[in-house]
Design a protein around this motif. Sequence first.
Motif, short mmCIF file in Angstrom:
data_model
loop_
_atom_site.label_atom_id
_atom_site.label_comp_id
_atom_site.label_asym_id
_atom_site.label_seq_id
_atom_site.Cartn_x
_atom_site.Cartn_y
_atom_site.Cartn_z
N ALA A 170 0.94 -1.56 -0.03
CA ALA A 170 0.12 0.20 0.12
C ALA A 170 0.97 1.12 0.19
N MET A 171 0.65 2.07 -0.89
CA MET A 171 1.23 3.66 -0.95
C MET A 171 0.45 4.28 -0.45
N LEU A 172 0.54 4.91 0.78
CA LEU A 172 -0.22 5.60 1.57
C LEU A 172 0.30 7.22 1.84
N PRO A 173 -0.44 8.25 1.69
CA PRO A 173 -0.13 9.52 2.09
C PRO A 173 0.07 9.63 3.79
N ILE A 174 1.06 10.26 4.08
CA ILE A 174 1.35 10.31 5.61
C ILE A 174 1.69 11.80 6.02
N GLY A 175 1.91 12.69 4.99
CA GLY A 175 2.48 13.87 5.46
C GLY A 175 1.61 14.67 6.64
N GLY A 176 0.48 14.55 6.39
CA GLY A 176 -0.50 15.30 7.29
C GLY A 176 -1.01 16.66 6.76
N HIS A 177 -1.70 17.60 7.25
CA HIS A 177 -2.36 18.64 6.77
C HIS A 177 -3.33 18.71 5.51
N TYR A 178 -2.84 18.17 4.55
CA TYR A 178 -3.79 18.17 3.41
C TYR A 178 -4.26 16.52 3.31
N THR A 179 -3.64 15.66 3.89
CA THR A 179 -3.93 14.15 3.86
C THR A 179 -3.88 13.61 5.25
N MET A 180 -4.08 12.37 5.44
CA MET A 180 -3.91 11.78 6.83
C MET A 180 -2.39 11.88 7.31
N GLY A 181 -2.28 11.89 8.59
CA GLY A 181 -1.02 11.74 9.02
C GLY A 181 -0.38 10.41 9.49
N PRO A 182 0.41 9.88 9.93
CA PRO A 182 0.89 8.63 10.67
C PRO A 182 0.19 7.87 11.35
N LEU A 198 4.60 1.57 1.46
CA LEU A 198 5.47 2.69 1.08
C LEU A 198 4.77 4.22 1.31
N PRO A 199 5.24 4.86 2.15
CA PRO A 199 4.67 5.99 2.57
C PRO A 199 5.01 7.02 1.35
N ILE A 200 3.92 7.81 0.96
CA ILE A 200 4.09 8.81 -0.11
C ILE A 200 3.63 10.17 0.64
N HIS A 201 3.72 11.26 -0.23
CA HIS A 201 3.11 12.59 0.06
C HIS A 201 3.52 13.21 1.62
N TRP A 202 4.78 12.87 1.59
CA TRP A 202 5.65 13.42 2.80
C TRP A 202 6.55 14.36 2.67
N GLY A 203 7.29 15.34 3.41
CA GLY A 203 8.44 15.65 3.29
C GLY A 203 8.58 16.61 2.04
N THR A 204 7.59 16.67 1.15
CA THR A 204 7.54 17.70 -0.02
C THR A 204 7.96 19.08 0.48
N TRP A 205 7.00 19.87 1.53
CA TRP A 205 7.28 20.81 1.98
C TRP A 205 6.87 20.90 3.58
N PRO A 206 7.63 21.76 4.24
CA PRO A 206 7.57 21.64 5.81
C PRO A 206 6.09 21.30 6.24
N LEU A 207 5.06 21.50 5.85
CA LEU A 207 3.93 21.36 6.13
C LEU A 207 3.36 19.72 6.33
N LEU A 208 3.92 19.03 5.48
CA LEU A 208 3.98 17.67 5.29
C LEU A 208 5.01 16.87 6.05
N ALA A 209 4.57 17.00 7.51
CA ALA A 209 5.66 16.73 8.37
C ALA A 209 5.67 15.25 8.86
N GLY A 210 4.67 14.46 8.68
CA GLY A 210 4.76 13.23 9.09
C GLY A 210 5.70 12.36 8.12
N THR A 211 6.35 11.15 9.03
CA THR A 211 7.43 10.38 8.49
C THR A 211 7.28 9.08 8.60
N PRO A 212 8.02 8.26 7.80
CA PRO A 212 7.67 6.94 7.98
C PRO A 212 8.35 6.07 9.43
N LYS A 213 9.05 6.80 9.82
CA LYS A 213 9.60 6.44 11.12
C LYS A 213 8.49 6.59 12.24
N GLU A 214 7.87 7.64 12.10
CA GLU A 214 6.38 7.87 13.06
C GLU A 214 5.52 6.84 12.80
#
Length: 234
Positions: A170-182, A198-214
């Motif tokens: 599963a490729m899942l968005p995890i960044g938060g703000h505009y999508t779900m977070g971790p 496979l985490p996606i939609h994270w780290g592109t900009w500071p707002l997308l702060a969720g991480t795979p480790k989290e």
Amino acid sequence: MASSKAVKITWLGHATVLVETAKGTTVLIDPFIEHNPKYPKGFALPEKIDYVLLTHGHGDHVGDAAPLAKKTGATVVAMVELAEFISKQGVEKTIGMNLGGTVQLGDVAATMVEAKHSSGAQDSTGTHYVGVAAGFVLTPEDGPALYHAGDTTVFGDMRLIGELYQPEIAMLPIGGHYTMGPREAAVAVQYLGARTILPIHWGTWPLLAGTPKELAGYVAPGVDVVEWEPGDSF
């Protein structure tokens, strides 16, 4: 990074993912290249791209769809209204579909599934209705079922996606703000039953702060959260 003889998945930053099957079918999901700050420097897309899949109409998911399709001759697959929007940009080959539908793309069956997100598309004349947001389940003939969630929050009917299609990856968005977070994505993992994330939609900009480790700290034992970087293949 691990590899599979059946399918190769390369993350190109944000939600852009390249899927290549053993039989040579090439699928590019949500191409965001020119203005993507996390697109891997120096990465060259294959000359042959068979299909471009779009989950929704936002610019950071469709920004390069039309020029790329016109350059490569790829067929764009999207929600029916979004496919029409793309065709008006000079793309000759499109497949419009809707939630619950399945189309055969070479050796890959692509099923459009629900997502919870907005989906307006913008051009020089304003914002346009291009249908609702969606995700895709891809089932190669010689590989595991893959789920690209697009942009979404967690929702209860992810259980149905798990029950019907049994995605292994599963490729899942995890960044938060505009999508779900971790935290929310961990519930999505539970609903889907996928064992590799496979985490996606994270780290592109500071707002997308969720991480795979989290995310890894929230999921159950036995679930593999891949800590990849743009340009990595799985």
